[in-house]
Design a protein around this motif. Structure first.
Motif, PDB file in Angstrom:
ATOM      1  N   ASN A  82     -39.440 -30.461  78.337  1.00 24.74           N
ATOM      2  CA  ASN A  82     -38.818 -31.323  79.595  1.00 24.74           C
ATOM      3  C   ASN A  82     -39.304 -30.473  80.821  1.00 24.74           C
ATOM      4  O   ASN A  82     -38.428 -30.594  81.732  1.00 24.74           O
ATOM      5  N   MET A  83     -40.276 -29.697  80.671  1.00 25.62           N
ATOM      6  CA  MET A  83     -40.737 -28.799  81.911  1.00 25.62           C
ATOM      7  C   MET A  83     -42.033 -29.048  82.334  1.00 25.62           C
ATOM      8  O   MET A  83     -43.139 -28.225  82.367  1.00 25.62           O
ATOM      9  N   PRO A  84     -42.394 -30.431  82.490  1.00 24.15           N
ATOM     10  CA  PRO A  84     -44.046 -30.833  82.922  1.00 24.15           C
ATOM     11  C   PRO A  84     -44.397 -30.362  84.060  1.00 24.15           C
ATOM     12  O   PRO A  84     -45.656 -30.064  84.432  1.00 24.15           O
ATOM     13  N   SER A  85     -43.604 -29.483  85.006  1.00 26.99           N
ATOM     14  CA  SER A  85     -43.767 -28.980  86.276  1.00 26.99           C
ATOM     15  C   SER A  85     -45.016 -27.893  85.913  1.00 26.99           C
ATOM     16  O   SER A  85     -45.842 -27.249  86.707  1.00 26.99           O
ATOM     17  N   HIS A  86     -44.929 -27.129  84.494  1.00 23.84           N
ATOM     18  CA  HIS A  86     -45.784 -26.301  84.063  1.00 23.84           C
ATOM     19  C   HIS A  86     -46.853 -26.854  82.920  1.00 23.84           C
ATOM     20  O   HIS A  86     -46.963 -25.943  82.141  1.00 23.84           O
ATOM     21  N   CYS A  87     -47.080 -28.023  83.140  1.00 24.09           N
ATOM     22  CA  CYS A  87     -47.992 -28.613  81.777  1.00 24.09           C
ATOM     23  C   CYS A  87     -49.205 -27.700  81.783  1.00 24.09           C
ATOM     24  O   CYS A  87     -49.824 -27.661  82.754  1.00 24.09           O
ATOM     25  N   GLN A  88     -49.371 -27.251  80.561  1.00 21.74           N
ATOM     26  CA  GLN A  88     -50.521 -26.224  80.379  1.00 21.74           C
ATOM     27  C   GLN A  88     -51.877 -27.020  80.379  1.00 21.74           C
ATOM     28  O   GLN A  88     -53.057 -26.608  80.609  1.00 21.74           O
ATOM     29  N   THR A  89     -51.723 -28.203  79.674  1.00 21.69           N
ATOM     30  CA  THR A  89     -52.990 -29.194  79.529  1.00 21.69           C
ATOM     31  C   THR A  89     -53.641 -29.480  80.854  1.00 21.69           C
ATOM     32  O   THR A  89     -54.982 -29.356  81.085  1.00 21.69           O
ATOM     33  N   VAL A  90     -52.914 -29.674  82.055  1.00 18.32           N
ATOM     34  CA  VAL A  90     -53.584 -30.128  83.271  1.00 18.32           C
ATOM     35  C   VAL A  90     -53.581 -28.741  84.227  1.00 18.32           C
ATOM     36  O   VAL A  90     -54.126 -28.988  85.334  1.00 18.32           O
ATOM     37  N   GLY A  91     -53.582 -27.777  83.807  1.00 14.56           N
ATOM     38  CA  GLY A  91     -53.780 -26.499  84.574  1.00 14.56           C
ATOM     39  C   GLY A  91     -52.606 -25.333  84.738  1.00 14.56           C
ATOM     40  O   GLY A  91     -52.869 -24.386  85.462  1.00 14.56           O
ATOM     41  N   ARG A 125     -47.538 -33.485  75.645  1.00 13.86           N
ATOM     42  CA  ARG A 125     -47.728 -32.756  74.240  1.00 13.86           C
ATOM     43  C   ARG A 125     -47.502 -31.057  74.156  1.00 13.86           C
ATOM     44  O   ARG A 125     -47.475 -30.559  73.273  1.00 13.86           O
ATOM     45  N   CYS A 126     -47.863 -30.658  75.278  1.00 15.01           N
ATOM     46  CA  CYS A 126     -47.935 -29.121  75.595  1.00 15.01           C
ATOM     47  C   CYS A 126     -46.624 -28.587  75.387  1.00 15.01           C
ATOM     48  O   CYS A 126     -45.590 -29.326  75.490  1.00 15.01           O
ATOM     49  N   GLU A 127     -46.496 -27.233  75.203  1.00 11.66           N
ATOM     50  CA  GLU A 127     -44.961 -26.655  74.827  1.00 11.66           C
ATOM     51  C   GLU A 127     -43.945 -26.821  76.216  1.00 11.66           C
ATOM     52  O   GLU A 127     -42.991 -27.423  75.948  1.00 11.66           O
ATOM     53  N   TYR A 128     -44.722 -26.999  77.583  1.00 11.44           N
ATOM     54  CA  TYR A 128     -43.773 -27.146  78.507  1.00 11.44           C
ATOM     55  C   TYR A 128     -43.326 -28.590  78.815  1.00 11.44           C
ATOM     56  O   TYR A 128     -42.181 -28.797  79.105  1.00 11.44           O
ATOM     57  N   CYS A 129     -44.372 -29.563  78.383  1.00 14.41           N
ATOM     58  CA  CYS A 129     -43.857 -30.711  78.320  1.00 14.41           C
ATOM     59  C   CYS A 129     -42.959 -31.092  77.401  1.00 14.41           C
ATOM     60  O   CYS A 129     -41.920 -31.809  77.460  1.00 14.41           O
ATOM     61  N   GLN A 130     -43.028 -30.508  76.107  1.00 17.03           N
ATOM     62  CA  GLN A 130     -41.940 -30.858  75.019  1.00 17.03           C
ATOM     63  C   GLN A 130     -40.611 -30.289  75.551  1.00 17.03           C
ATOM     64  O   GLN A 130     -39.655 -30.566  74.901  1.00 17.03           O
ATOM     65  N   VAL A 145     -38.719 -35.723  85.823  1.00 12.26           N
ATOM     66  CA  VAL A 145     -38.082 -35.971  84.535  1.00 12.26           C
ATOM     67  C   VAL A 145     -37.118 -37.070  84.718  1.00 12.26           C
ATOM     68  O   VAL A 145     -36.514 -38.050  83.956  1.00 12.26           O
ATOM     69  N   SER A 146     -36.331 -36.970  86.086  1.00 14.42           N
ATOM     70  CA  SER A 146     -35.314 -37.885  86.342  1.00 14.42           C
ATOM     71  C   SER A 146     -35.622 -39.333  86.726  1.00 14.42           C
ATOM     72  O   SER A 146     -34.747 -40.020  86.920  1.00 14.42           O
ATOM     73  N   ILE A 147     -37.020 -39.444  87.222  1.00 13.02           N
ATOM     74  CA  ILE A 147     -37.424 -40.645  87.574  1.00 13.02           C
ATOM     75  C   ILE A 147     -36.814 -41.943  86.956  1.00 13.02           C
ATOM     76  O   ILE A 147     -36.280 -42.906  87.544  1.00 13.02           O
TER      77      ILE A 147
END
Length: 348
Positions: free
Chosen positions: A99-108, A92-97, A296-298
């Motif tokens: 397609n960069m969950p490597s920088h997910c804001q919610t998990v730190g 849901r965070c900006e980076y997940c949106q 995201v390629s998994i």
């Protein structure tokens, strides 16, 4: 339960710890059926990652079975066989949106949390936050030994090497460093139609393995590496040069191999500054990319493995049980001497 616990630089122990349990309604608990060791784990044990503190359970890759499910989890049930990837995402965070969950804001602010900011996967069980958006169901025809390498190595080689390097049909590609991640890049260059793949390494076993993974040519690293690669490419250089080691000298080698208008895709984790010859590179219209895997390629890679297009099982060269964790680390740490790529670790 038992787990591999970090106790400061150079110190780890397979010991009793509290059982993994649900803490948030979006969590699940996964019984670890298969795990492995990453080069990042070795960096941690060297004391290179200060965010990892005494008492942290190591590891960030697993395949296992869901044993507990939080009240808010909708996509997974007890008994499901799942892949636990290196990157956790809230979705849901900006980076997940982006397609960069490597920088997910919610998990730190960094998607890599297992064995880093929270307890990891080198354990009998692991708590997985944001399960619905982080876990992947493993197809019935994909074995644990195939799926485990989709947690980190294969997506890293593919995303940070092949995709970031913009490999295209007919391209000539050089991969500097034929360890697990470099071999993952070699294994997936064919998905984008590379016509020639040149593997560069100092180790004969890795070079032989690179051919088995799809390399068309191999070059033993030496003072003549650049000249040999240029000779193979008619004096022009390669379209994409992928660095998969993380040393200043290997990035400089990768940079020396690329043709004008080409791309240098840096995968390696660098611990010290690197001085690049920008006075020569700028006029060559060279692109340099780098980054942390997003995983995201998994879903795509899982389909490729399930169809037989990617023989992921080739990555595993040695097998150990949880009770042999120290031996597994010794073999992986001395990979060249042991002709090792990745180790497969299971409960029994």
């Amino acid at each position: 339960m038992k787990a591999l616990v970090y106790h400061g630089p150079g110190q780890k122990a397979w010991e009793d710890v509290p059982d993994a349990s649900i803490r948030e309604p979006t969590d699940v608990v996964v019984k670890v059926d298969t795990t492995t060791i990453c080069g990042t784990d070795l960096h941690i044990l060297h004391g290179d990652v200060p965010a990892v503190t005494d008492g942290r359970i190591l590891g960030h890759e697993a395949v296992g079975t869901v044993t507990q499910v939080g009240d808010a989890v909708k996509g997974f049930s007890v008994g499901d066989r799942v892949l636990v990837p290196a990157i956790t995402k809230c979705g849901r965070c900006e980076y997940c949106q982006r397609n960069m969950p490597s920088h997910c804001q919610t998990v730190g602010g960094i998607g890599w949390i297992f064995g880093h900011l929270i307890d990891g996967t080198q354990a009998e069980s692991v708590r997985v936050p944001y399960a619905d958006t982080s876990l992947y169901a493993v197809p019935a025809n994909v074995t644990n030994e195939q799926a485990i390498f989709l947690a980190d190595s294969l997506p890293t080689g593919y995303e940070v090497g092949v995709l970031a390097g913009k490999v295209r049909p007919g391209d000539t590609v050089a991969v500097v460093g034929a360890g697990a991640v470099g071999l993952s890049a070699i294994l997936t260059t064919g998905l984008w139609g590379a016509s020639r793949v040149i593997a560069v390494d100092t180790n004969k076993f890795r070079l032989d393995t690179a051919r088995d993974f799809g390399a068309t040519d191999t070059v033993e690293a030496s003072d003549n590496t650049t000249a040999e690669v240029l000779e193979l490419t008619g004096g022009v250089g390669v379209d994409v040069s992928i660095e998969a080691v993380g040393y200043p000298e290997t990035l400089l080698t990768a940079a020396s191999l690329v043709r004008p208008g080409g791309t240098i895709a840096n995968i390696g984790v660098h611990g010290v500054p690197v001085s690049l010859p920008m006075q020569d590179m700028w006029i060559q219209n060279v692109t340099l990319t780098m980054g942390l895997v997003d995983t995201v390629s998994i879903p795509t890679l899982l389909k490729m493995v399930a169809s037989g297009r990617i023989p992921a099982e080739k990555m595993g060269t040695h097998s150990f049980t949880f009770a042999q964790m120290d031996e597994a680390y010794d073999v992986f740490k001395n990979a060249a001497e042991n002709s090792a790529l990745k180790v497969v670790i299971t409960p029994t």
